[in-house]
Design an enzyme around this catalytic site. Structure first.
Site, PDB file in Angstrom:
ATOM      1  N   GLY A 160      13.632 174.101  -0.168  1.00 36.87           N
ATOM      2  CA  GLY A 160      13.838 175.081  -1.230  1.00 36.87           C
ATOM      3  C   GLY A 160      13.873 176.467  -0.615  1.00 36.87           C
ATOM      4  N   LYS A 161      14.634 177.366  -1.234  1.00 34.01           N
ATOM      5  CA  LYS A 161      14.639 178.752  -0.730  1.00 34.01           C
ATOM      6  C   LYS A 161      13.588 179.517  -1.524  1.00 34.01           C
ATOM      7  CE  LYS A 161      18.337 181.475   0.769  1.00 34.01           C
ATOM      8  NZ  LYS A 161      18.110 181.594   2.210  1.00 34.01           N
ATOM      9  N   ILE A 162      12.330 179.321  -1.138  1.00 34.18           N
ATOM     10  CA  ILE A 162      11.187 179.834  -1.881  1.00 34.18           C
ATOM     11  C   ILE A 162      10.739 181.157  -1.259  1.00 34.18           C
ATOM     12  CG2 ILE A 162       8.785 179.346  -2.528  1.00 34.18           C
ATOM     13  CD1 ILE A 162       9.617 176.309  -2.390  1.00 34.18           C
TER      14      ILE A 162
END
Ligand code: PMP
Length: 311
Positions: free
Chosen positions: A155-157
């Site tokens: 995820g691009k968290i």
């Protein structure tokens, strides 16, 4: 340069009105997810092409799902908002788009549930990300990549990018252009914000999706171009650190980094010390594909001005 407009709380507003309070949950706890998309200006066609927006937004929605977010928008709706925003901005140059979904509540309490999710989007003119992209010198970072059971790298968290920031700053301060990052188990995962590829014996080798990588849209595009256009075998497997020292060619891919050739790792020369032939071909092919110049891959190019929403 600041954008003129942003999508904010359901509509497109002047950028100066897109503001959040200091108590905002995501500012305090890193509880946001984002995307990074490029738009490429094609001078001959006088058109701005967004590269693979539906794929970027599908990943963006998956990142949001990991963070227990409900954005109330699908990938097509996010693409439509993007087109409207870009038409209003009226860019006639390469741009970078930043969709961001964030926990918007102004309250104290670390959690993911029972919070309000907001989506914002803005665009800025953009050129190169890695300045030395035909002969980068990279180091193997002393930091390790976040593990799937810590903060999922798929995820691009936002909060996870503190890991990236440590990696990048220490590499740049030590005089390198970028860094390669090892997993907790000691295999290579990716660069600070790029996927990685090595060429060995004519094969293209890249870490597997279970190696704590972000599944890059550029990675996916390069795998397809390497197989389809160059007829190369692509192998997804673990990569050891010292394999990189001994490989023939090495490059990194990302929306921002595009195809960045790496010619030195920790002062060890890779291959001939010059950008290799396969990297050169993939770099040129990718540069043409993203700008809408290769018919076969036009389905990856979303034109911005073709159908005007904003009159
Ligand atoms: N890994 C990380 C950690 C990244 O931040 C990025 C940039 N989004 C990438 C890989 C490359 O992904 P993409 O090709 O989709 O930009």
């Amino acid at each position: 340069m600041l954008p003129n407009y942003a999508y904010f709380k359901g509509s497109i507003v002047p950028y100066s009105e897109a503001k959040v309070g200091v108590m905002t949950h995501s500012l305090n706890y890193g509880t946001a997810v984002f995307g990074g998309v490029r738009g490429y200006w094609n001078e001959e066609e006088e058109e701005l092409f967004i590269f693979r927006p539906m794929d970027h937004y599908t990943r963006f929605l998956n990142s949001a799902k990991l963070m227990v977010m409900d954005l109330g928008l699908n990938a097509q709706q996010l693409t439509d908002i993007t087109l409207e925003l870009l038409q209003k901005e009226g860019h006639r140059q390469d741009v970078y788009l930043r969709p961001l979904a964030y926990k918007a509540d102004e309250l104290i309490g670390v959690r993911l549930h029972n919070l309000t999710d907001e989506v914002t989007l803005f665009s800025v003119p953009f050129d190169r990300y890695v300045s030395n992209d035909t002969g980068a010198h990279v180091t193997v970072s002393s930091w390790r990549r976040v593990d799937d059971n810590m903060i999922p790298a798929r995820g691009k968290i936002a909060g996870a990018y503190v890991n990236t920031a440590f990696i990048k700053t220490d590499a740049v301060r030590a005089g390198f252009d970028e860094a390669l990052v090892l997993n907790v188990d000691g295999h290579l995962s990716e660069g600070s914000a790029e996927n990685i590829f090595m060429i060995k014996g004519g094969k293209v080798i890249t870490p597997m999706v279970t190696d704590n990588i972000l599944e890059g849209i550029t990675r996916n595009s390069i795998i397809e171009l390497a197989k389809e256009e160059l007829g190369l075998e692509v192998v997804e497997r673990h990569i050891d650190r010292t394999e990189v020292y001994l490989c023939d060619e090495f490059f990194m891919t990302g929306t921002a980094a595009q195809v960045t050739a790496v010619t030195k790792v920790d002062h060890r020369v890779i291959g001939t010390g010059e950008m290799g032939p396969i990297t050169t071909q993939l770099r040129e092919l990718y540069a043409n594909v993203v700008r809408g110049k290769v018919k076969k891959y036009r389905h990856w190019n979303q034109p911005v001005y073709e159908k005007m929403i904003v009159k």
